[in-house]
Each structure stands twice: as C-alpha cells, then as structure tokens.
Design a protein around this motif. Structure first.
Motif, short mmCIF file in Angstrom:
data_model
loop_
_atom_site.label_atom_id
_atom_site.label_comp_id
_atom_site.label_asym_id
_atom_site.label_seq_id
_atom_site.Cartn_x
_atom_site.Cartn_y
_atom_site.Cartn_z
N ARG A 1 95.15 41.16 10.74
CA ARG A 1 94.17 40.57 9.83
C ARG A 1 93.99 39.08 10.12
O ARG A 1 92.86 38.58 10.14
CB ARG A 1 94.64 40.78 8.38
N LEU B 1 90.49 37.18 11.16
CA LEU B 1 89.85 36.08 10.46
C LEU B 1 89.77 34.83 11.33
O LEU B 1 88.81 34.08 11.26
CB LEU B 1 90.61 35.75 9.17
N VAL C 1 84.65 35.63 3.98
CA VAL C 1 84.98 36.86 3.25
C VAL C 1 84.30 36.73 1.89
O VAL C 1 84.73 35.95 1.05
CB VAL C 1 86.51 36.97 3.06
N GLU D 1 84.18 38.37 -0.86
CA GLU D 1 84.99 38.57 -2.06
C GLU D 1 85.82 37.35 -2.39
O GLU D 1 86.08 37.05 -3.54
CB GLU D 1 85.96 39.73 -1.84
N PHE D 2 86.29 36.64 -1.36
CA PHE D 2 87.07 35.44 -1.59
C PHE D 2 86.16 34.31 -2.06
O PHE D 2 86.49 33.58 -2.99
CB PHE D 2 87.81 35.05 -0.30
N ASN E 1 85.30 34.22 -5.73
CA ASN E 1 86.37 34.03 -6.70
C ASN E 1 86.28 32.63 -7.30
O ASN E 1 86.13 31.65 -6.58
CB ASN E 1 87.70 34.24 -5.97
N LEU F 1 92.51 27.60 -4.09
CA LEU F 1 93.34 28.35 -3.15
C LEU F 1 93.10 27.89 -1.73
O LEU F 1 94.02 27.85 -0.91
CB LEU F 1 93.02 29.84 -3.26
N LEU G 1 101.43 34.47 1.14
CA LEU G 1 101.09 35.77 0.57
C LEU G 1 102.29 36.49 -0.01
O LEU G 1 102.13 37.43 -0.79
CB LEU G 1 100.43 36.64 1.65
N PHE H 1 102.69 37.36 -3.65
CA PHE H 1 101.89 38.39 -4.29
C PHE H 1 102.48 39.78 -4.16
O PHE H 1 101.95 40.74 -4.70
CB PHE H 1 100.47 38.39 -3.70
N LEU I 1 94.06 35.26 -9.15
CA LEU I 1 94.71 34.89 -7.90
C LEU I 1 94.95 36.11 -7.03
O LEU I 1 94.78 36.07 -5.82
CB LEU I 1 96.06 34.21 -8.18
N THR I 2 95.33 37.22 -7.70
CA THR I 2 95.60 38.44 -6.95
C THR I 2 94.34 38.97 -6.29
O THR I 2 94.38 39.45 -5.16
CB THR I 2 96.19 39.51 -7.87
N GLU I 3 93.21 38.89 -7.00
CA GLU I 3 91.95 39.32 -6.40
C GLU I 3 91.65 38.51 -5.15
O GLU I 3 91.24 39.05 -4.13
CB GLU I 3 90.81 39.11 -7.39
N ALA I 4 91.87 37.19 -5.25
CA ALA I 4 91.61 36.33 -4.10
C ALA I 4 92.54 36.68 -2.95
O ALA I 4 92.12 36.79 -1.80
CB ALA I 4 91.75 34.87 -4.50
N ALA I 5 93.82 36.87 -3.26
CA ALA I 5 94.78 37.19 -2.19
C ALA I 5 94.46 38.55 -1.59
O ALA I 5 94.57 38.76 -0.38
CB ALA I 5 96.20 37.17 -2.73
N ALA J 1 91.54 39.83 -1.31
CA ALA J 1 90.38 39.64 -0.42
C ALA J 1 90.81 39.03 0.90
O ALA J 1 90.28 39.36 1.96
CB ALA J 1 89.35 38.75 -1.10
N ILE J 2 91.79 38.15 0.87
CA ILE J 2 92.27 37.55 2.12
C ILE J 2 92.94 38.61 2.98
O ILE J 2 92.78 38.62 4.19
CB ILE J 2 93.27 36.41 1.83
N VAL J 3 93.69 39.51 2.34
CA VAL J 3 94.44 40.50 3.12
C VAL J 3 93.52 41.58 3.69
O VAL J 3 93.68 42.02 4.81
CB VAL J 3 95.53 41.13 2.24
N ASP J 4 92.54 42.00 2.90
CA ASP J 4 91.62 43.02 3.39
C ASP J 4 90.41 43.02 2.50
O ASP J 4 90.54 42.88 1.29
CB ASP J 4 92.28 44.40 3.36
N ASP J 5 89.26 43.16 3.06
CA ASP J 5 88.08 43.23 2.22
C ASP J 5 87.08 44.17 2.85
O ASP J 5 87.03 44.31 4.06
CB ASP J 5 87.46 41.84 2.01
N PHE K 1 83.95 44.02 3.22
CA PHE K 1 82.83 43.47 3.97
C PHE K 1 83.20 43.27 5.43
O PHE K 1 82.51 43.74 6.33
CB PHE K 1 82.38 42.15 3.36
N THR K 2 84.33 42.59 5.69
CA THR K 2 84.72 42.32 7.07
C THR K 2 84.94 43.61 7.84
O THR K 2 84.72 43.69 9.03
CB THR K 2 86.01 41.48 7.11
#
Lengths: 178, 376
Positions: free
Chosen positions: A35, A39, A55, A57-58, A61, A67, A83, A86, B51-55, B57-61, B63-64
């Motif tokens: 990943r 990116l 991204v 979705e990011f 936010n 962030l 990460l 989380f 924050l979890t939603e943002a993280a 999205a960073i890990v996998d989304d 769209f990409t």
C-alpha cells in the motif's frame, strides 16, 4: 516478479515490526508495504501530502489536515508505527496518546481551551456558531471539573476517555485475517 | 450466437479471495454506533471514529483500487517453467513483435494510400466519401487489433445506424475504442491528447465524426453537451460512442457514470467490455505509462482476449432522472462484465473531492452534538 514485497527483506520486516511494538504481524507489514508503494508514486521513500490527498476518502475527512501534519513525509517504518495505534491490539493508553497528539497541535504537552475549540471547529464546520461552540465547551468542561482556563494534560485525557467504549477497528482485523 | 444468457460471475482470481470484500465493511458515512444520551466532555474529546475512518482510508480505499494495475499472476517460478518462460519472451520480442509491426505497417500503407486519395479526390461527393472512409477506418482498426493478436468475441446484435441513439461502454484503455470501431464505425467523444495520438485524432478520426473535450476547462462541459446533442440528432452521422466513466478504470470496478450521455433525449445502448487477463492486463494506467508504451506492451504479449456484449437499448423511464438512468445503465453493464461498482466520480483522479462531502460529515456531527445537548 514486479511484486514490491520482494524488496523487503526478512530483516527489514522484523525491524519495522520491532519499531511498532510488534502490533502488526509480518503478513500485515508486507500488505502495508504494498500500500505504501502504491501511494508513494515515484518511489521517494515517503508519501507526500498531495499523494495522501489523492485518496478521496481521506481528503473528505474533517480531520485530514491535522492528520496530514502527522503523517506527511514519514518513511515506511514511522508510517507503520503511526498506524499501529489503530490496531485492535494497541493499548488504550496508546490510542488516547494519539488523540491527545491530534489536539495538541503545538506539541507542548498541554491542550488548552482554544486547542479543543479548534478541533471542534474542524469537526462541525459552519453548522455550529463560534459562540455556541464556546458555550457548549465551557459547560462540558465545568461539568467534568475543569474550567475554561485549565490546561488538559495526557493524564486528564486518560481520565476522561478511558471509560469510553473504544471503536474497534473492524477494517484492520478483517483486512489482515488471511 | 453464443449462449451468453447465463449470469456472469466474477472468477475467483478477480474476487481476491485472500482478501475479504472490503466494500462490505467500509463505513458508509455515519459512524457505526449512533451515540445518544446526555452530552459529556468525553463525547466531544473522543475523535476516535473519525480518526479511524481516516486511517482506514490510508490503509485501503475503494477509489485507488479502481486504478490499480493487476498484471496476470507470474507462473514461471520453478526450474522447468522458467526456461519455458524465457523462450516465450524471446519468441514474443524477436519473432511476434517484428511480425506484428510489419503487419501494422502494411495496414497503415494500405490505409493511407486509400484514405488520402479518397479524402481529397471525393471532396464534392460527400456521401460516397463518408462511406468509403468509414470502411477504411474499420479496416485500420482491424489491422491494429491483429497487431496485438486480438481475440474479440462479440455477443449480441450488431449496432444499427439509427438517429437518436448513443452507445455507452465501460472504459479500460483507449484500445476499447479500436476494438469497437473495428466492428462498426462509431463517432466518439474523446479527451484531446498530445503527440501522435492527437495527430491521428485530428485527421483520421475527424472523418468518422469526433467530438473533443478538455477535462481541465470548466466551461467546456456546456459546449460539449451542445455538440453531443447536435450530433445525436443528425440522421447520417455515425452513431456516437461515449465512455461515461470519463477515465480509464482497471476492468474490475466501475466508477460513476457522468450523466451527460443520458440527458440527450436518445436511446442509450449499453456495451460491456471485459478483458481476459490471462495473457495481458489491458488496463491503461495513464499515471504509469504513456499510450505508446502501453501499445508496445500489448504488441509484445501473446494476445489480447476480450468479450464485447451489445446489450439491450434502454430509454429514460417516466419519472426517472438522468442520474438514476445513468446508474441503471451502469448496473446493467457492471453485471454483464463482472465489475464491482464503486460510488466515486472518476474525475477524482485529477482533482480533490468537492468540499460538500466534508460538509456533510460536519453537519451530521454538529446535529448530533446539538441534539444531545437537549437531552437530559
């Protein structure tokens, strides 16, 4: 064959694992590396701010700018360490520390009334007036035993938040349960 | 006609069985538990869902993932397969590629030696000239397809030339156009490209009738909408082919269709295109390679195998908005081609999402806070 995990050696994986307190399995680190390489478009070794913002979705936010300050320019090791807070296995203390860091934008170990107000502004936008935000926050602080002028430390955050039910990271568990 | 009436299911290699289907678990907007009860300081300080939603999205989304190249699985991993693969590479690059290049060159020579005279000599006789140019364009496209050893199976009735109809298809690479053009000369709407592709666009494609747009120009959209409308009303214009996704997607997902093609007052005929990845991944990842490199990659692989389905023409139903119509047609195409639908606009590849998405989240947060303030 063109698969980026061939660029990570076993030593690399273990080093990254140690750096993030063994909160990720080796398989998860390999996936995160794929990943990361996806990116980081021109293989610079870090992900720049606009690559994060690509991204959608990011970018959508409300806390993305805060962030971004924390993740912009991180190399892979630090990216994984960030990460790790989380994951489901991370301690509640670690999660609260991350939340504290988001509020403490000037990094002085204290969160002021204005710091909290600014985060609230990011979260609620123009849908609550500034005055109403101040009123609400003053009242909530008073009910919790603080005043408008008090500075909250990490211990205060722990005290206030540790009773809370923490949002379990379903995405991570299912993503990596291979 | 092949019995392709059975429901197409994505094969296991496309389902990514070693990873679960992430769309089932991505939060759709609101956080999973709606908090209630009297508002406390902890509720305001706890930003962990956001924050979890943002993280996440960073890990996998999702769209990409639409734009990720998925090359076929390597199979050359052991002692006897590897030399076989090496032999294959030698064969492909030293025998197939030159042979194909020769075929393509011959095709171009034939095409140009017919097209240029026809174009200039028949200047007065428009109808005949158009007919001949149409045939010639179909010819050169067949040569192109032959140059990658394209194995294309067409299903469904061939499109007929009728006014007030447009064709829409999912988009994986610019070769989609060539594959469809080989069968029927379509007029197409395309992004104007630089280089030799642009030259081709302005000379040869001009003869079948093409409309240019420029993604980066804001006012462009109205001009293009008008051109589309004019073209589709004309009786002897070539049928118009539109790729409503607006960008190339990796043939495993489909992004949202733009409504432009669906508000022309015409019948919309969906076409589904699915490439078989077994020999080559036909997705043109425009971020990673130029079109020339992409073509060269196709010409040095074994074959390009794909299925094209001409599906039943659809009309706007009474009471349906163009956006709903677009979604319905996207559904039809995605089911036929085994594509997963994602709710993203393809143009997000080129620009940031509009602030109204963030504002929607802010609004729901604000409303929740204000509501709980009232509760005792």
């Amino acid at each position: 064959m063109g698969n980026s995990s061939s660029m990570l050696t076993q030593y690399d994986i273990e080093e990254v694992q140690e750096h993030s307190q063994r909160l990720f399995s080796q398989q998860e680190i390999v996936s995160l590396y794929q990943r990361f390489c996806q990116l980081d478009r021109n293989a610079k070794g870090f992900i720049s701010a606009d690559e994060f913002l690509s991204v959608p979705e990011f970018a959508m936010n409300p806390l993305s700018q805060r962030l971004l300050k924390m993740v912009d320019g991180l190399n892979f090791k630090d990216f994984v360490a960030f990460l790790s807070a989380f994951t489901a296995k991370a301690s509640v203390q670690q999660k609260i520390k991350l939340i504290f860091k988001v509020y403490d934008s000037d990094d002085n170990g204290k969160v002021s009334f204005n710091d909290i107000l600014e985060v609230l502004r990011d979260l609620s936008g123009s849908f609550i007036s500034d005055k109403q935000r101040e009123q609400v926050l003053t009242q909530l602080l008073k009910e919790a035993g603080y005043s408008k002028d008090s500075y909250l430390t990490l211990e205060d955050f722990v005290k206030v938040l540790s009773i809370l039910f923490m949002f379990i990271i379903i995405v991570f568990i299912l993503l990596f349960s291979a | 006609m092949s019995g392709s009436q059975e429901k197409l299911k994505p094969s296991s290699s496309e389902l990514d069985l070693d990873r679960p289907n992430i769309e089932d678990y991505l939060p759709s907007g609101a956080s999973i538990q709606e908090p209630h009860g009297k508002l406390r300081l902890s509720d305001v300080l706890d930003i962990s869902p956001i924050l979890t939603e943002a993280a996440g999205a960073i890990v996998d989304d999702s769209f990409t993932r639409c734009f990720k190249s998925n090359p076929p699985e390597p199979w050359n991993w052991n002692v006897y397969l590897f030399p076989l693969w090496c032999f294959g590479v030698v064969f492909r690059y030293l025998i197939l590629f030159p042979a194909r290049a020769i075929v393509l060159t011959i095709g171009w020579i034939i095409f140009l030696s017919c097209f240029i005279p026809v174009h200039f000599l028949l200047e007065g006789n428009d109808a005949l000239r158009k007919k001949l140019e149409r045939v010639l364009v179909e010819l050169i496209c067949s040569f192109f397809v032959a140059s990658w050893t394209g194995v294309v199976k067409y299903h469904g009735p061939r499109p007929s030339m009728r006014p007030k109809q447009v064709f829409v298809a999912n988009h994986t690479s610019m070769i989609d156009f060539i594959i469809l053009e080989q069968m029927t000369a379509f007029a197409v709407i395309m992004q104007k490209h630089p280089g030799w592709v642009g030259l081709l666009q302005s000379t040869i494609l001009e003869s079948v009738g093409c409309i240019w747009f420029n993604r980066s120009e804001a006012k462009d959209r109205e001009i293009v909408a008008k051109k589309l409308r004019d073209h589709s009303q004309g009786a002897d214009n070539n049928p118009l082919l539109i790729f409503p996704e607006g960008t190339c997607v990796n043939n495993q997902y489909s992004v949202m269709f733009k409504k432009g093609a669906f508000e022309l007052g015409c019948t919309v005929c969906p076409i589904a295109i699915k490439y078989n990845k077994i020999f080559v991944d036909a997705f043109w990842n425009s971020r990673k390679q130029s079109f020339t490199i992409h073509l060269l990659q196709l010409m040095t692989s074994w074959a390009v195998v794909c299925d094209v389905w001409y599906l039943e023409p659809q009309n706007l139903r009474p009471g349906e908005t163009p956006i709903e119509f677009a979604e319905r047609v996207r559904d039809i195409i995605s089911v036929r081609a085994g594509l997963k639908k994602v709710p993203w606009d393809g143009y997000l590849k080129y620009s940031l999402p509009s602030p109204k998405h963030r504002e929607r989240k802010q609004q729901s947060f604000a409303e929740s806070v204000l509501r709980r303030l009232e509760e005792k």
